[in-house]
Design a protein around this motif. Structure first.
Motif, mmCIF file in Angstrom:
data_model
loop_
_atom_site.group_PDB
_atom_site.id
_atom_site.type_symbol
_atom_site.label_atom_id
_atom_site.label_comp_id
_atom_site.label_asym_id
_atom_site.label_seq_id
_atom_site.Cartn_x
_atom_site.Cartn_y
_atom_site.Cartn_z
ATOM 1 N N GLU A 204 0.828 -1.209 0.000
ATOM 2 C CA GLU A 204 0.000 0.000 0.000
ATOM 3 C C GLU A 204 0.864 1.261 0.000
ATOM 4 N N LYS A 205 1.969 1.233 0.730
ATOM 5 C CA LYS A 205 2.881 2.389 0.750
ATOM 6 C C LYS A 205 3.479 2.632 -0.637
ATOM 7 N N ILE A 206 3.813 1.547 -1.333
ATOM 8 C CA ILE A 206 4.358 1.674 -2.692
ATOM 9 C C ILE A 206 3.299 2.269 -3.616
ATOM 10 N N ALA A 207 2.059 1.781 -3.509
ATOM 11 C CA ALA A 207 0.970 2.306 -4.334
ATOM 12 C C ALA A 207 0.764 3.793 -4.082
ATOM 13 N N SER A 208 0.782 4.192 -2.809
ATOM 14 C CA SER A 208 0.586 5.588 -2.440
ATOM 15 C C SER A 208 1.692 6.471 -3.008
ATOM 16 N N LYS A 209 2.902 5.944 -3.024
ATOM 17 C CA LYS A 209 4.043 6.681 -3.571
ATOM 18 C C LYS A 209 3.811 7.089 -5.021
ATOM 19 N N HIS A 210 3.060 6.261 -5.748
ATOM 20 C CA HIS A 210 2.814 6.523 -7.165
ATOM 21 C C HIS A 210 1.428 7.111 -7.423
ATOM 22 N N GLY A 211 0.813 7.639 -6.354
ATOM 23 C CA GLY A 211 -0.445 8.353 -6.511
ATOM 24 C C GLY A 211 -1.684 7.486 -6.544
ATOM 25 N N PHE A 212 -1.597 6.270 -6.005
ATOM 26 C CA PHE A 212 -2.744 5.366 -5.990
ATOM 27 C C PHE A 212 -3.269 5.155 -4.576
ATOM 28 N N ARG A 213 -4.572 5.028 -4.465
ATOM 29 C CA ARG A 213 -5.178 4.491 -3.253
ATOM 30 C C ARG A 213 -5.275 2.983 -3.435
ATOM 31 N N MET A 214 -5.206 2.241 -2.353
ATOM 32 C CA MET A 214 -5.260 0.786 -2.459
ATOM 33 C C MET A 214 -6.262 0.203 -1.485
ATOM 34 N N ILE A 215 -7.055 -0.726 -1.987
ATOM 35 C CA ILE A 215 -7.971 -1.503 -1.148
ATOM 36 C C ILE A 215 -7.448 -2.934 -1.106
ATOM 37 N N CYS A 216 -7.325 -3.479 0.083
ATOM 38 C CA CYS A 216 -6.854 -4.858 0.266
ATOM 39 C C CYS A 216 -8.063 -5.751 0.525
ATOM 40 N N VAL A 217 -8.200 -6.805 -0.278
ATOM 41 C CA VAL A 217 -9.343 -7.708 -0.180
ATOM 42 C C VAL A 217 -8.826 -9.136 -0.029
ATOM 43 N N ARG A 218 -9.408 -9.884 0.888
ATOM 44 C CA ARG A 218 -9.006 -11.282 1.071
ATOM 45 C C ARG A 218 -9.477 -12.137 -0.093
ATOM 46 N N SER A 219 -8.620 -13.030 -0.581
ATOM 47 C CA SER A 219 -8.986 -13.951 -1.651
ATOM 48 C C SER A 219 -10.056 -14.929 -1.174
ATOM 49 N N MET A 220 -11.045 -15.204 -2.024
ATOM 50 C CA MET A 220 -12.111 -16.141 -1.670
ATOM 51 C C MET A 220 -11.634 -17.594 -1.690
ATOM 52 N N TYR A 221 -10.654 -17.899 -2.548
ATOM 53 C CA TYR A 221 -10.313 -19.298 -2.793
ATOM 54 C C TYR A 221 -8.929 -19.700 -2.281
ATOM 55 N N TYR A 222 -8.160 -18.728 -1.768
ATOM 56 C CA TYR A 222 -6.838 -19.013 -1.228
ATOM 57 C C TYR A 222 -6.723 -18.246 0.092
ATOM 58 N N GLU A 223 -6.876 -18.951 1.197
ATOM 59 C CA GLU A 223 -7.016 -18.290 2.493
ATOM 60 C C GLU A 223 -5.764 -17.535 2.940
ATOM 61 N N TYR A 224 -4.642 -17.777 2.307
ATOM 62 C CA TYR A 224 -3.384 -17.131 2.689
ATOM 63 C C TYR A 224 -2.964 -16.058 1.679
ATOM 64 N N LYS A 225 -3.897 -15.647 0.808
ATOM 65 C CA LYS A 225 -3.578 -14.654 -0.212
ATOM 66 C C LYS A 225 -4.558 -13.482 -0.139
ATOM 67 N N TYR A 226 -4.143 -12.344 -0.717
ATOM 68 C CA TYR A 226 -5.010 -11.177 -0.779
ATOM 69 C C TYR A 226 -4.889 -10.508 -2.141
ATOM 70 N N HIS A 227 -5.864 -9.659 -2.444
ATOM 71 C CA HIS A 227 -5.860 -8.887 -3.676
ATOM 72 C C HIS A 227 -5.583 -7.414 -3.347
ATOM 73 N N ALA A 228 -4.816 -6.748 -4.189
ATOM 74 C CA ALA A 228 -4.542 -5.330 -4.021
ATOM 75 C C ALA A 228 -5.170 -4.580 -5.187
ATOM 76 N N ILE A 229 -6.191 -3.781 -4.902
ATOM 77 C CA ILE A 229 -6.917 -3.037 -5.919
ATOM 78 C C ILE A 229 -6.488 -1.582 -5.825
ATOM 79 N N MET A 230 -5.874 -1.077 -6.892
ATOM 80 C CA MET A 230 -5.286 0.260 -6.885
ATOM 81 C C MET A 230 -5.979 1.166 -7.907
ATOM 82 N N PHE A 231 -6.312 2.374 -7.469
ATOM 83 C CA PHE A 231 -6.897 3.373 -8.336
ATOM 84 C C PHE A 231 -6.347 4.727 -7.955
ATOM 85 N N ARG A 232 -6.322 5.638 -8.903
ATOM 86 C CA ARG A 232 -5.708 6.938 -8.649
ATOM 87 C C ARG A 232 -6.468 7.722 -7.588
ATOM 88 N N ALA A 233 -5.694 8.284 -6.666
ATOM 89 C CA ALA A 233 -6.300 9.050 -5.563
ATOM 90 C C ALA A 233 -6.895 10.350 -6.072
#
Length: 233
Positions: A204-233
């Motif tokens: 998330e800090k890396i995304a913010s550095k490049h002008g993105f907001r990030m939402i972290c979402v837990r993966s539905m099918y892999y309990e030890y993984k997450y998704h990083a959704i980035m969009f411009r702030a």
């Protein structure tokens, strides 16, 4: 041999991605979850598309798609699958995270990667997001799927999430993982062929550095993984 070359060597003859199940029913469900988070757009770039197991399910939702992978064998399988599924709107490119960008001649509404970012260091993720941002349309998103979570992945590896988990099995698994890590270190090989586990707050800090907001979402099918959704702030 560098870590990058070790992983390239590992995947060079692979013909299928690292999905939990290879059945079409499971791939369809996994693709629907990811399409929900991709949330539209007309042009999509899929970095690390593998054998196009998910890409062909994305195809009906987009006008044009580009799949990228550094494995020739994966792209050969992707080409076969695309032909079998009669997807006329997918192009394939042989490239890695460093050579990809010079081979593109258009921008995208969505740039995605699934189960790939763990093979990059934080410095390489920083560069990837920086490069991707230059090929992203105004209202576009960068969506990085199935990143190994440094908080949960070690627990998964020792079997804590297993249905038949017990103290003895967890202890044995912990010892095995410890020996594997020591052996890999002595041989100067990656401790885990699945790559690096990344803390989402650092991503998330890396995304913010490049002008993105990030939402972290837990993966539905892999309990030890997450998704990083980035969009411009």
């Amino acid at each position: 041999m560098s870590r990058s070359n070790i992983w390239k060597d590992f995947f060079k003859d692979k013909k299928h991605g690292g999905h939990r199940y290879s059945s079409e029913d499971f791939l369809s469900m996994e693709a629907r979850e990811k399409l929900f988070h991709l949330d539209g757009g007309k042009r999509l770039l899929d970095f690390g598309c593998g054998a196009a197991e998910l890409l062909t399910y994305y195809a009906p939702e987009y006008e044009q798609l580009v799949g990228v992978d550094f494995s020739e064998s994966m792209l050969e399988e992707a080409s076969k699958r695309i032909k079998k599924k009669k997807c006329q709107n997918i192009d394939l490119i042989l490239a890695d995270h460093e050579t990809l960008w010079e081979k593109l001649n258009s921008s995208f509404d969505r740039i995605t990667a699934a189960g790939v970012i763990q093979y990059l260091t934080f410095q390489e993720i920083d560069k990837f997001i920086s490069d991707a941002s230059k090929y992203l349309n105004e209202d576009g998103k960068i969506v990085l799927f199935d990143i190994l979570d440094s908080r949960l992945y070690p627990l998964w590896k020792i079997g804590l999430f297993s249905q038949d988990a017990n103290g003895f099995k967890i202890l044995c698994k912990t010892g095995f993982e410890f020996r594997t890590a020591i052996s890999s270190s002595l041989r100067n090989r990656p401790k885990d062929i699945l790559g690096f586990a990344h803390n989402p707050y650092t991503v998330e800090k890396i995304a913010s550095k490049h002008g993105f907001r990030m939402i972290c979402v837990r993966s539905m099918y892999y309990e030890y993984k997450y998704h990083a959704i980035m969009f411009r702030a």
